[in-house]
Design a protein around this motif. Structure first.
Motif, PDB file in Angstrom:
ATOM      1  N   GLY A  91       0.845  -1.142   0.047  1.00  0.00           N
ATOM      2  CA  GLY A  91       0.075  -0.019  -0.098  1.00  0.00           C
ATOM      3  C   GLY A  91       0.804   1.376   0.138  1.00  0.00           C
ATOM      4  N   GLN A  92       2.162   1.215  -0.532  1.00  0.00           N
ATOM      5  CA  GLN A  92       2.959   2.535  -0.610  1.00  0.00           C
ATOM      6  C   GLN A  92       2.443   3.428  -1.216  1.00  0.00           C
ATOM      7  OE1 GLN A  92       6.564   1.423  -2.444  1.00  0.00           O
ATOM      8  NE2 GLN A  92       5.537  -0.008  -3.877  1.00  0.00           N
ATOM      9  N   GLU A  93       1.495   3.569  -2.203  1.00  0.00           N
ATOM     10  CA  GLU A  93       0.920   4.387  -2.935  1.00  0.00           C
ATOM     11  C   GLU A  93       0.058   5.443  -2.105  1.00  0.00           C
ATOM     12  OE1 GLU A  93      -1.964   1.089  -4.316  1.00  0.00           O
ATOM     13  OE2 GLU A  93       0.129   1.452  -3.331  1.00  0.00           O
ATOM     14  N   TYR A  94      -0.314   4.910  -0.991  1.00  0.00           N
ATOM     15  CA  TYR A  94      -1.259   5.534  -0.054  1.00  0.00           C
ATOM     16  C   TYR A  94      -0.521   6.174   1.250  1.00  0.00           C
ATOM     17  CZ  TYR A  94      -4.874   3.207  -2.696  1.00  0.00           C
ATOM     18  OH  TYR A  94      -5.621   2.728  -3.756  1.00  0.00           O
ATOM     19  N   SER A  95      -1.080   7.237   1.746  1.00  0.00           N
ATOM     20  CA  SER A  95      -0.430   8.077   2.731  1.00  0.00           C
ATOM     21  C   SER A  95      -0.791   7.259   4.149  1.00  0.00           C
ATOM     22  CB  SER A  95      -0.900   9.435   3.226  1.00  0.00           C
ATOM     23  OG  SER A  95      -2.220   9.479   3.543  1.00  0.00           O
ATOM     24  N   HIS A  96       0.016   7.734   5.178  1.00  0.00           N
ATOM     25  CA  HIS A  96      -0.289   7.118   6.566  1.00  0.00           C
ATOM     26  C   HIS A  96      -1.517   7.537   7.017  1.00  0.00           C
ATOM     27  CE1 HIS A  96      -0.086   7.062  11.041  1.00  0.00           C
ATOM     28  NE2 HIS A  96       1.026   6.180  10.762  1.00  0.00           N
ATOM     29  N   ASP A  97      -2.021   8.832   6.867  1.00  0.00           N
ATOM     30  CA  ASP A  97      -3.229   9.059   7.262  1.00  0.00           C
ATOM     31  C   ASP A  97      -4.385   8.406   6.629  1.00  0.00           C
ATOM     32  OD1 ASP A  97      -2.072  10.515   9.257  1.00  0.00           O
ATOM     33  OD2 ASP A  97      -2.690  12.451   7.992  1.00  0.00           O
ATOM     34  N   PHE A  98      -4.176   7.896   5.261  1.00  0.00           N
ATOM     35  CA  PHE A  98      -5.043   7.169   4.352  1.00  0.00           C
ATOM     36  C   PHE A  98      -5.356   5.789   5.248  1.00  0.00           C
ATOM     37  CE2 PHE A  98      -6.503   4.311   1.180  1.00  0.00           C
ATOM     38  CZ  PHE A  98      -7.249   5.018   0.572  1.00  0.00           C
ATOM     39  N   TRP A  99      -4.304   4.854   5.433  1.00  0.00           N
ATOM     40  CA  TRP A  99      -4.321   3.818   5.827  1.00  0.00           C
ATOM     41  C   TRP A  99      -4.974   3.665   7.052  1.00  0.00           C
ATOM     42  CZ3 TRP A  99      -4.627  -0.341   3.534  1.00  0.00           C
ATOM     43  CH2 TRP A  99      -4.128  -0.514   2.385  1.00  0.00           C
ATOM     44  N   LEU A 100      -4.629   4.743   8.005  1.00  0.00           N
ATOM     45  CA  LEU A 100      -4.997   4.904   9.335  1.00  0.00           C
ATOM     46  C   LEU A 100      -6.434   4.961   9.306  1.00  0.00           C
ATOM     47  CD1 LEU A 100      -4.224   5.244  12.222  1.00  0.00           C
ATOM     48  CD2 LEU A 100      -4.211   7.711  12.106  1.00  0.00           C
ATOM     49  N   SER A 101      -7.062   5.848   8.422  1.00  0.00           N
ATOM     50  CA  SER A 101      -8.743   5.779   8.322  1.00  0.00           C
ATOM     51  C   SER A 101      -9.173   4.282   7.802  1.00  0.00           C
ATOM     52  CB  SER A 101      -9.006   6.851   7.203  1.00  0.00           C
ATOM     53  OG  SER A 101     -10.473   6.637   6.972  1.00  0.00           O
ATOM     54  N   ILE A 102      -8.369   3.714   7.022  1.00  0.00           N
ATOM     55  CA  ILE A 102      -8.973   2.316   6.520  1.00  0.00           C
ATOM     56  C   ILE A 102      -9.057   1.406   7.566  1.00  0.00           C
ATOM     57  CG2 ILE A 102      -8.482   0.365   4.933  1.00  0.00           C
ATOM     58  CD1 ILE A 102      -9.458   2.703   3.668  1.00  0.00           C
ATOM     59  N   LEU A 103      -7.903   1.302   8.402  1.00  0.00           N
ATOM     60  CA  LEU A 103      -7.635   0.568   9.660  1.00  0.00           C
ATOM     61  C   LEU A 103      -8.655   0.856  10.758  1.00  0.00           C
ATOM     62  CD1 LEU A 103      -3.842   0.240   9.922  1.00  0.00           C
ATOM     63  CD2 LEU A 103      -5.454  -1.857   9.442  1.00  0.00           C
ATOM     64  N   ARG A 104      -9.179   2.205  10.971  1.00  0.00           N
ATOM     65  CA  ARG A 104      -9.917   2.423  11.951  1.00  0.00           C
ATOM     66  C   ARG A 104     -11.444   2.103  11.444  1.00  0.00           C
ATOM     67  NH1 ARG A 104      -7.646   8.549  13.020  1.00  0.00           N
ATOM     68  NH2 ARG A 104      -6.525   7.851  15.051  1.00  0.00           N
ATOM     69  N   GLN A 105     -11.565   2.197  10.338  1.00  0.00           N
ATOM     70  CA  GLN A 105     -13.024   1.757   9.706  1.00  0.00           C
ATOM     71  C   GLN A 105     -13.205   0.272   9.674  1.00  0.00           C
ATOM     72  OE1 GLN A 105     -14.443   3.560   5.926  1.00  0.00           O
ATOM     73  NE2 GLN A 105     -12.749   4.671   5.937  1.00  0.00           N
ATOM     74  N   LEU A 106     -12.055  -0.675   9.693  1.00  0.00           N
ATOM     75  CA  LEU A 106     -12.101  -2.093   9.733  1.00  0.00           C
ATOM     76  C   LEU A 106     -12.348  -2.493  11.288  1.00  0.00           C
ATOM     77  CD1 LEU A 106      -9.423  -3.171   7.287  1.00  0.00           C
ATOM     78  CD2 LEU A 106     -11.773  -3.239   7.087  1.00  0.00           C
ATOM     79  N   VAL A 107     -11.685  -1.632  12.214  1.00  0.00           N
ATOM     80  CA  VAL A 107     -12.000  -1.809  13.693  1.00  0.00           C
ATOM     81  C   VAL A 107     -13.555  -1.532  13.829  1.00  0.00           C
ATOM     82  CG1 VAL A 107     -11.550  -0.884  15.945  1.00  0.00           C
ATOM     83  CG2 VAL A 107      -9.806  -1.542  14.474  1.00  0.00           C
TER      84      VAL A 107
END
Length: 604
Positions: A453-469
């Protein structure tokens, strides 16, 4: 026995049926079994021990943390015609001796005490002599090191099982995650106990988060929409409480401040005025918490970000205890996250600080969520749900959606590949192809998910992981440094059997539109009944909600009873209250219908 319980339920409490879980818990207590009970605020916890107390031969002792809460509960029980008392430092020696005399003569059904009082050797000796049928530990999360309101005095309650091994113990709480629930059972020494974990859902509460712009003006605008209803505004500091209460008073609101820096007499006066509907808005710190037993609070505002989801859930749970529609509004400034992190860092006990950081991280995720607020709350407490509620700001004004199946698979696979032993930050580093020392140390740069997932920012992935939680596909284990754990619901997504729509990450939350549900009762009659309720309450020197709740008044407006028998069919009207207030309410309804050109007309 069940027939007797049901008869008492209607006679003393005015209800014709039980809520989920109540009867099973009562059966356990009556058969001598210990029990652990988790029900949301307003879900009927108190009835689980109050109703059995009416049929048990000896007194039921209730452990309660606050004097104000004891008094409210005892006053309410007495209004219902139930023999109850409390013992605390507010009573004289003569008063306490009189209560002991009632216990000797078996005249009391419930006795409320604080844990400090209960654990005094002379008090335990007295209870052993007089006899106890049941111990009920209210706010039991206070006993757990993982609980959000841990109190060392509660830990000593384990002594009860040693001193009274034959007396059943009932532990009750509205707020406890899995780690806290396990700890409560262990600390109290419950064995072969009955356990009831109810739903955390409070469907009558609308959860809303608004980004802060001009907070005072936002709050004033919101309060103007409340039509004089009762509400609480929470702030994080005493200074802010005093300042905000003064500003609201200047703008014409009947408001008052409440915090631990005030002397006890001042706090009691404020709480009493609020209970009696003489004050509309209380501006308070978290000191204004467990002592609130007022059923007709219609809104709770968090002027600043809470520090834990447990505290937020419990505080918002003060609204709508009667089941009538209520609102929970949070004004959110993203900068609050940094400020609270700084405050947590001042904690000298590193273990406490670590737990505080993990709990606050979950709270920050709630505030920043782009998925249904209710889902965030329910899945945090382990109540796996994936269906949005339709009654929060996100559901009413939803963010843009996209097919997030592939991204979810990458994230879930990465959690699996790192052994479900690391938190969000590390998982994101692996996904983004980081060559940090920690990634190298564990060899995670060699994983198949490294750099996916290197094309996405840290904050982007943070949002994705939070949504999965939030959706219940992942859970953060507070006992293991918030390590991400895969949940059973994640399997279909990982296998490609279930498509998944996620919210497009965004920086700023949007305000929900005001979509109020129509209420099918006569507002004019409701207003008259509220005035009558307050008049009767003042005559008896009690709080208005102790006469009848808002829910009962609404039911009266919908049914329009014209006789004692029909009034008895109203939820919340039992024989005791019928005899005390029935004539006055029937006369008020009759007078209203005689003067209204369109009697019983539904208003919206």
């Amino acid at each position: 026995m069940h027939d007797t319980l049901l008869q008492h339920l209607k006679t003393f409490f005015g209800y014709s049926s039980y809520r989920p879980g109540q009867l099973e818990v009562m059966d356990a207590a009556l058969s001598g079994r210990d029990s652990f009970v988790l029900m949301p605020t307003g879900g009927g916890k108190s009835l689980c021990y109050q109703l059995p107390a009416l049929v048990l031969p000896q007194v039921t002792v209730v452990v309660s943390p606050l004097m104000s809460l004891m008094k409210d509960q005892v006053d309410t029980l007495k209004t219902n015609g139930i023999a109850a008392e409390f013992i605390n430092s507010s009573l004289s020696r003569e008063d306490i001796q009189a209560i002991y005399q009632k216990l000797r003569q078996r005249e009391l059904k419930l006795l409320y005490v604080a844990p400090e009082r209960l654990l005094q050797p002379q008090f335990l000796d007295r209870m052993a002599e007089l006899g106890v049928s049941l111990f009920a530990i209210d706010e039991a999360h206070c006993i757990s090191q993982w609980g959000h309101d841990f109190r060392p005095d509660y830990m000593a309650l384990a002594l009860l099982k040693e001193r009274f091994p034959q007396v059943p113990l009932m532990a009750l709480t509205a707020t406890a995650d899995a780690a806290t629930r396990h700890d409560i059972v262990q600390q109290l020494g419950l064995h072969q106990h009955h356990e009831y974990v109810g739903s955390f859902d409070r469907p009558n509460i609308r959860y809303m988060v608004q980004e802060k712009f001009r907070p005072l003006e936002q709050l004033v605008s919101y309060l103007k929409q409340q039509d004089g209803q009762s509400g609480v505004v929470y702030c994080n500091s005493r200074r802010k409480v005093d300042e905000l209460a003064s500003q609201l008073q200047e703008r014409g609101f009947v408001s008052a401040a409440y915090h631990a820096g005030m002397d006890s007499d001042s706090r009691n006066r404020v709480q009493e005025a609020f209970q009696r509907d003489d004050v509309q808005v209380i501006v308070a710190t978290v000191a204004f918490g467990m002592g609130i037993n007022k059923s007709n609070i219609r809104f709770v505002v968090h002027y600043e970000l809470s520090r834990t989801i447990e505290a937020y859930y419990q505080e918002t749970g003060r609204a709508g205890r009667d089941g009538v529609a209520a609102e929970a509004l949070m004004l959110f400034d993203p900068a609050d996250i940094g400020r609270i992190h700084h405050w947590i860092d001042q904690e000298e006990n590193e273990q406490r600080a670590r737990v505080a950081r993990q709990r606050f991280s979950a709270m920050a995720s709630f505030a920043e969520a782009q998925t249904c607020r209710r889902l965030v709350l329910l899945n945090y407490f382990g109540e796996a749900q994936q269906t949005p509620c339709g009654n929060c700001d996100i559901c009413l004004s939803p963010p843009k959606q996209f097919d997030g199946t592939e991204l979810a698979q990458k994230a879930l696979s990465c959690v699996y590949r790192v052994g479900q032993r690391f938190g969000m930050g590390h998982v994101i580093e692996v996904l983004r192809g980081s060559n940090s020392q920690k990634v190298q140390q564990y060899g995670h740069h060699q994983l198949s998910t490294w750099g996916l997932g290197q094309e996405y920012s840290h904050d982007f992935w943070l949002s994705i992981l939070r949504q999965l939680v939030h959706f219940g596909f992942l859970q953060q284990d507070i006992t293991q440094h918030a390590a991400l754990k895969l949940q059973p619901a994640a399997r279909p997504v990982l296998r490609g059997e279930q498509p998944l729509q996620l919210a497009v990450p965004r920086l700023h939350a949007t305000s929900s539109k005001d979509k109020r549900r129509p209420q099918n009762y006569d507002k004019a009659l409701f207003a008259r009944l509220k005035r009558l309720r307050k008049k009767l309450a003042e005559q008896e020197d009690i709080a208005p909600f102790m006469v009848f709740s808002d829910a009962t008044l609404i039911d009266i407006c919908q049914r329009l009873p014209d006789s004692e028998q029909s009034l008895l069919q109203v939820s919340g009207v039992g024989l005791t209250k019928l005899g005390r207030y029935g004539d006055a309410f029937l006369q008020e309804i009759s007078d209203y219908l005689a003067t209204e050109p369109a009697p019983g007309k539904l208003m919206s």
